[in-house]
Write a protein that holds these residues in place. Structure first.
Motif, PDB file in Angstrom:
ATOM      1  N   ARG A   7       0.828  -1.210   0.000  1.00 55.24           N
ATOM      2  CA  ARG A   7       0.000   0.000   0.000  1.00 55.24           C
ATOM      3  C   ARG A   7       0.860   1.257   0.000  1.00 55.24           C
ATOM      4  O   ARG A   7       0.517   2.260  -0.619  1.00 55.24           O
ATOM      5  N   ALA A   8       1.983   1.220   0.705  1.00 52.45           N
ATOM      6  CA  ALA A   8       2.834   2.399   0.810  1.00 52.45           C
ATOM      7  C   ALA A   8       3.606   2.680  -0.469  1.00 52.45           C
ATOM      8  O   ALA A   8       3.858   3.839  -0.811  1.00 52.45           O
ATOM      9  N   SER A   9       3.996   1.628  -1.174  1.00 55.01           N
ATOM     10  CA  SER A   9       4.888   1.787  -2.325  1.00 55.01           C
ATOM     11  C   SER A   9       4.215   1.593  -3.676  1.00 55.01           C
ATOM     12  O   SER A   9       4.701   2.095  -4.692  1.00 55.01           O
ATOM     13  N   GLY A  10       3.122   0.823  -3.699  1.00 57.37           N
ATOM     14  CA  GLY A  10       2.514   0.463  -4.972  1.00 57.37           C
ATOM     15  C   GLY A  10       3.257  -0.625  -5.718  1.00 57.37           C
ATOM     16  O   GLY A  10       2.882  -0.976  -6.843  1.00 57.37           O
ATOM     17  N   ASP A  11       4.291  -1.186  -5.115  1.00 52.84           N
ATOM     18  CA  ASP A  11       5.113  -2.219  -5.757  1.00 52.84           C
ATOM     19  C   ASP A  11       4.394  -3.564  -5.693  1.00 52.84           C
ATOM     20  O   ASP A  11       4.196  -4.124  -4.610  1.00 52.84           O
ATOM     21  N   ALA A  12       4.030  -4.102  -6.855  1.00 53.37           N
ATOM     22  CA  ALA A  12       3.269  -5.349  -6.901  1.00 53.37           C
ATOM     23  C   ALA A  12       4.082  -6.555  -6.480  1.00 53.37           C
ATOM     24  O   ALA A  12       3.510  -7.624  -6.231  1.00 53.37           O
ATOM     25  N   ASP A  13       5.411  -6.416  -6.366  1.00 51.86           N
ATOM     26  CA  ASP A  13       6.217  -7.557  -5.911  1.00 51.86           C
ATOM     27  C   ASP A  13       5.818  -7.976  -4.499  1.00 51.86           C
ATOM     28  O   ASP A  13       5.916  -9.158  -4.140  1.00 51.86           O
ATOM     29  N   TYR A  14       5.339  -7.031  -3.697  1.00 50.90           N
ATOM     30  CA  TYR A  14       4.909  -7.379  -2.352  1.00 50.90           C
ATOM     31  C   TYR A  14       3.663  -8.266  -2.380  1.00 50.90           C
ATOM     32  O   TYR A  14       3.440  -9.060  -1.459  1.00 50.90           O
ATOM     33  N   ASP A  15       2.841  -8.136  -3.419  1.00 51.06           N
ATOM     34  CA  ASP A  15       1.685  -9.024  -3.551  1.00 51.06           C
ATOM     35  C   ASP A  15       2.115 -10.479  -3.672  1.00 51.06           C
ATOM     36  O   ASP A  15       1.451 -11.379  -3.148  1.00 51.06           O
ATOM     37  N   ASP A  16       3.227 -10.695  -4.372  1.00 47.67           N
ATOM     38  CA  ASP A  16       3.707 -12.070  -4.540  1.00 47.67           C
ATOM     39  C   ASP A  16       4.111 -12.668  -3.199  1.00 47.67           C
ATOM     40  O   ASP A  16       3.773 -13.825  -2.897  1.00 47.67           O
ATOM     41  N   TRP A  17       4.836 -11.890  -2.390  1.00 45.40           N
ATOM     42  CA  TRP A  17       5.217 -12.390  -1.068  1.00 45.40           C
ATOM     43  C   TRP A  17       3.993 -12.605  -0.194  1.00 45.40           C
ATOM     44  O   TRP A  17       3.909 -13.603   0.531  1.00 45.40           O
ATOM     45  N   TYR A  18       3.054 -11.678  -0.263  1.00 47.40           N
ATOM     46  CA  TYR A  18       1.825 -11.803   0.511  1.00 47.40           C
ATOM     47  C   TYR A  18       1.125 -13.123   0.182  1.00 47.40           C
ATOM     48  O   TYR A  18       0.688 -13.857   1.084  1.00 47.40           O
TER      49      TYR A  18
END
Length: 434
Positions: free
Chosen positions: A355-366
């Motif tokens: 949410r803070a960065s908009g970086d979709a790579d965090y979605d993968d980890w999530y």
């Protein structure tokens, strides 16, 4: 029942939200078994029964009170199958214990543990209570009293504001060290002898509690103090140590890297670096950045650095799925036990950074970590989450016995759908229109 694939996309789809709601309801229902007839909430065993040890822990009772306050707020927002009246009663039960037997009515503050008659106790040997100082006053417990009171304020409990004011007064007078910009660790019962130790863990939870208190009281000084703690523990010490967060310090905040070397699997003060705390701090730094009117730029940068280090040195560090508990000062695994709270905090941190960065790579980890938690931690037979697994994903009890509380797991179902600020109870209150 076998785990099912979690709905995508992450984490905002209606299908995913419904799955999170169902898991939150399941966890809260399991947690209701902790209610003790004599007051407070008990430490649950593997099947959801309070341990027969005859003691009540302040931190367990406070964290459960916080959880039931969140349940009350969810019910008010109609996002829960849990009954609002039942949640109200459980919050009241927790507040009664925190204002009653767990509170030291003679010297002030809160006992770490009492027996079922309200007398200070030392626990059963499987907990964090120091048998040499069973009647001490610890910042860790007081931080959770503040958090519970702040959440109960958001949930509308009439006695919560007075409890919060008292707890903050104790913290202000007894624990906060203005010259250090952080909190002391513990005192004896009479507030006469202080422990010559400072801990990152209790100070991390002070940050969490101060942020919640600021939302409940609208007093900005608590956010400012949270920032000062974060600057000392993370920006000063962790950044200088390759982001391997130092947990143990002398009273002047000199690092003690060899502390507890003989007790590497200690539940609260393990030797080495505790990977899960890197995720927890990462999430809290994002909350600070969003809560402060003029946040320093290092907050978001440090949050990313801690997250990246935790992934690099914690996830599958020994070649097997899951996070190791601790690493040494070169980043090699020490205690390979898998803790449920680490997976929960990793999930919450990934969502916060997305949410803070908009970086979709965090979605993968999530996605990876929710599926991991679903596969190995969720206990579909007895309820709740396994709190500890060995490296082969089998339930173990080397560090934790049973399922003490539902705090980390419940928050993992709620935080991904909320902005990082305000804090969780206030965010739910606003969502409910309160």
């Amino acid at each position: 029942m076998a785990a099912e694939p979690w709905p995508e996309p992450w984490p905002d789809s209606p299908e995913h939200a419904a799955r999170l709601d169902a898991e939150c309801d399941r966890l809260i229902r399991f947690a209701t078994g902790a209610k003790l007839a004599g007051g407070g909430f008990g430490w649950l065993d593997d099947v959801g029964r309070p341990l027969p040890d005859g003691v009540v822990h302040t931190w367990v009772t406070a964290r459960m009170t916080h959880v039931f306050a969140l349940a009350r707020l969810r019910a008010e927002a109609r996002g829960s199958a849990f009954d609002a009246a039942e949640a109200d009663a459980l919050v009241a039960h927790g507040i009664a214990a925190l204002t009653g037997p767990l509170r030291d009515h003679e010297y002030g503050g809160w006992h770490p543990v009492v027996d079922r008659t309200g007398r200070p106790a030392s626990g059963d040997g499987d907990t964090d209570v120091d048998p040499e100082r069973p009647d001490g006053k610890r910042m860790y417990d007081h931080a959770f009293v503040v958090l519970a009171a702040a959440s109960a304020c958001a949930a509308g409990h009439p006695e919560a504001p007075a409890l919060l004011a008292e707890a903050l007064d104790v913290v202000e007078r007894r624990f906060w060290e203005e010259d250090r910009g952080a909190c002391a660790e513990s005192w004896d019962r009479t507030w006469t002898v202080g422990e010559p130790y400072r801990g990152a863990n209790s100070n991390m939870h002070a940050v969490e509690a101060f942020l919640a208190a600021a939302d409940a009281t609208d007093e900005a000084r608590w956010r400012e103090r949270a920032l000062r703690i974060a600057e000392r523990v993370v920006h000063e010490h962790a950044r200088a140590n390759h982001w391997r967060l130092i947990e143990h310090f002398a009273a002047d905040w000199t690092p003690r890297p060899e502390y507890n070397r003989e007790r590497p699997a200690d539940p609260f003060r393990p030797y080495g670096a505790t990977v899960g705390h890197w995720f927890e701090w990462s999430r809290l730094l994002i909350t600070l950045a969003e809560a402060l009117p003029r946040p320093p730029g290092w907050l978001r940068a440090d949050a990313v650095a801690l997250f990246d280090a935790a992934v690099r040195e914690g996830w599958r560090a020994d070649g097997r799925p899951g996070f190791v508990y601790t690493v040494d000062w070169s980043g090699k695994p020490l205690v390979r036990t898998r803790m449920h709270w680490v997976a929960a905090e990793a999930i919450a941190a990934a969502a916060a950074l997305r949410r803070a960065s908009g970086d979709a790579d965090y979605d993968d980890w999530y996605r990876v970590w929710w599926e991991h938690a679903d596969a190995v931690f969720l206990d579909r037979e007895h309820g709740g989450w396994h709190h500890e697994l060995d490296a082969d994903a089998r339930p173990s009890a080397d560090v934790w016995r049973g399922k003490p509380d539902a705090y980390h797991a419940v928050q993992a179902t709620l935080l991904p759908r909320l902005r990082s600020a305000p804090t969780i109870a206030e965010a739910l209150r606003r969502r409910a229109g309160g």
